[in-house]
Design an enzyme around this catalytic site. Structure first.
Site, PDB file in Angstrom:
ATOM      1  N   GLY A 161       0.787  -1.229   0.000  1.00 35.53           N
ATOM      2  CA  GLY A 161       0.000   0.000   0.000  1.00 35.53           C
ATOM      3  C   GLY A 161       0.816   1.274   0.000  1.00 35.53           C
ATOM      4  CB  SER A 162      -0.273   4.599   1.117  1.00 34.55           C
ATOM      5  OG  SER A 162       0.273   5.883   1.217  1.00 34.55           O
TER       6      SER A 162
END
Lengths: 148, 432
Positions: free
Chosen positions: A76-77
């Site tokens: 993810g981010s």
């Protein structure tokens, strides 16, 4: 006593060596949280409290603060780095991180700035044998983890 | 690690103590991963330094007070509100004032006030093979895959690269780590893979399966994708996984190097309708005709063409009074949109064109709502054409979600409820 070998340990804070060298870290003992899949520090955790909030996670309502937090890989981010170091600044970070896969550079940066030791590429058997709540120790100068 | 004479001088403090410390971090980071040298970088995309995280604005302020400036072109990532009109998103005044410290610090340091997750859309297109240092997972995957530039998944150490112009030669900067490690054979017809939501879904599936590997993707019926589609696709892959680089036959510049490898690999993951529908169902928490209150387009930040499309669709129409509709973009595109008259058209229809931020990075997060006595969830539902937006919003904003096409989002916003009855035939050929 069971022991599980990792491939690499990273440790350090604010300019100290972040590569394992002689005597850099004391043994770290703590209760572990086992997350048998990938984990995103953005969205899967409350960035304020350190509580796991991923809805489909078996670790739901668990708190990573002061635990040894083990997961397969990070995902993810790229804010994951920010969240991890921010948790550490507020004393809500884990004692150490253990991953099955090679370390994600992004998360390692957050761990370094937060002073959180990071053991990667742990023996896959670790995730077979260990359960959330068990107490483990990361041994000084050695990249291995023992079950107490 | 072998250092050049100039790097040794920097490490010894000849260019100031802040640069010396920054380089020390990078050297040790490199040593830990076995890097043999540092390489010069040509561009940086700097961490967001957002007011929603305690202490980050103060940190960047302190950093800037050392009068140290970046040495390579450096763009900046999203902040927590529209910095020219914070009331547009109802950002609490105090939060905006804290965020302002970042803006002023960036000015001092020579960091460009782009405040976007898609710097590639406003002209920051590093050349193929160039070394860069970047945050923002959707930009990183785009730089690596579509442009052939080289960066790892950067974090806060990007600060150090920006003021030293260096990064350790490791990870995706090296040829040997750019080889595909998993292979996908996608059997979808071109009409099933034309809209943003469709590309986003495929990216999400591949990211889930590839995790931290390098996927090679073959599409049997490929219509040349647009930049917007590739941005959505990569963003989703870097959400459900940590994919940093992918190769797509006929699309990405390095894919040709691995064509033979793909052909001779037996272990291919087959993807078709079934997997697509499965992911869409997992995000479907709002159903036909149920009321909605929030619609978001522009994750990652929208380009001018998407804004034009929505403003044209909304000509002489209005969204429902109970619905808030944001299109998130960067400031430069917002200025272009205003120049073209799109912003005014959108405003008349009730849609807000929001720059510099997005809901996930805003005051709508639970801890900020608690801090400022705002209701949580701030909105109860969210429709979007982006799985990246929906994935993070579920937990961080506490909303119920549904993935729709751009036109279905517009239609639903006008009716104040979820409607999927928008002409499917028309959508088949939509690129949004």
């Amino acid at each position: 006593m069971k022991y599980f070998k990792g491939n690499r340990i990273l440790v350090g804070k604010t300019g100290q060596s972040i590569h394992e060298k002689e005597g850099l870290i004391p043994d770290i003992t703590g209760s572990c949280i086992i997350c048998p899949h990938s984990f995103s520090f953005l969205g899967d955790i409350d960035s304020n409290s350190g509580e796991i909030m991923k809805s489909d996670s078996p670790g739901k309502t668990l708190q990573i603060a002061h635990t040894i937090f083990a997961f397969h890989s990070s995902k993810g981010s790229s804010s994951g780095c920010v969240i991890l170091s921010s948790l550490a600044q507020r004393n809500k970070g884990p004692l150490a991180i253990i991953t099955l896969h090679a370390p994600d550079y992004n998360l390692v940066e957050g761990a370094i700035l937060g002073g959180i030791p990071f053991v990667s590429e742990i023996d896959p058997q670790f995730f077979q044998d260990m359960q959330t709540g068990m107490v483990v120790t990361i041994r000084r100068n050695k990249c291995f983890v023992t079950q107490n | 690690m072998k250092l050049t004479d100039n790097e040794k001088k920097m490490l010894q403090g000849e260019y100031g103590s802040i640069r010396a410390k920054a380089l020390d971090y990078l050297v040790q980071f490199g040593v830990a991963f076995g890097a043999e040298k540092l390489v010069p970088i040509s561009y940086c995309h700097y961490p967001a330094e957002m007011a929603i995280y305690d202490g980050f604005c103060e940190d960047v302020e302190a950093f800037a007070n050392h009068n140290v400036q970046v040495v390579v072109p450096t763009t900046s990532s999203t902040l927590c509100c529209d910095m020219e009109n914070s009331s547009l998103t109802n950002c609490p005044k105090q939060l905006y004032e804290t965020q302002l410290k970042t803006k002023l610090a960036f000015q001092k340091m020579g960091i460009l006030e782009t405040f976007t997750c898609t710097p590639q859309q406003i002209g920051f297109v590093p050349p193929m093979g160039s070394y860069i240092s970047s945050v923002e997972s959707s930009a990183i995957i785009y730089f690596n895959s579509l442009l052939g530039a080289r960066t790892n998944r950067g974090g806060l150490f990007t600060r150090y690269s920006s003021i030293t112009g260096k990064y350790p030669a490791m990870g995706y900067l090296l040829d040997e780590n750019r080889t595909p490690t998993c292979f996908f054979d996608v059997s979808l017809e071109a009409r099933e893979l034309s809209r943003i939501d469709q590309w986003s879904t495929l990216g999400y599936i591949i990211g889930e399966q590839a995790q931290d590997q390098v996927p090679y993707i073959f599409l049997s019926d490929l219509k040349q994708p647009t930049m917007t589609q590739m941005i959505s696709f990569g963003a989703a892959m870097a959400t459900s996984g940590s994919v940093t680089l992918f190769h797509m036959e006929g699309v990405t510049p390095e894919a040709n190097n691995y064509k033979k490898l793909y052909k001779t690999t037996f272990n291919k993951v087959l993807l078709s309708h079934r997997e697509i529908e499965d992911v869409q169902h997992r995000f479907q928490r709002i159903y036909e005709n149920q009321p909605i209150d929030f619609v978001v387009l522009g994750c990652p930040h929208a380009n001018l063409e998407l804004i034009r499309h929505v403003s044209e669709k909304m000509e002489s129409k209005r969204i429902h009074q109970d619905v808030t509709f944001w299109i998130c973009t960067n400031r430069m595109t917002k200025l272009q949109a205003s120049h073209c008259g799109y912003t005014e058209k959108l405003l008349k229809s009730g849609i807000k064109l929001v720059a510099d931020t997005c809901p996930v990075e805003s005051h709508m997060r639970k801890n900020i709502c608690d801090q400022y006595n705002l209701p949580f969830p701030y909105f109860s539902t969210m429709l979007s054409n982006s799985l990246k937006m929906l994935h993070y919003s579920r937990n961080l904003l506490g909303v119920k979600t549904a993935l729709l096409s751009t036109n279905q989002c517009i239609e639903s916003a006008m009716k104040g409820k979820l409607v999927t009855s928008h002409s499917q035939k028309e959508d088949d050929y939509e690129v949004f």
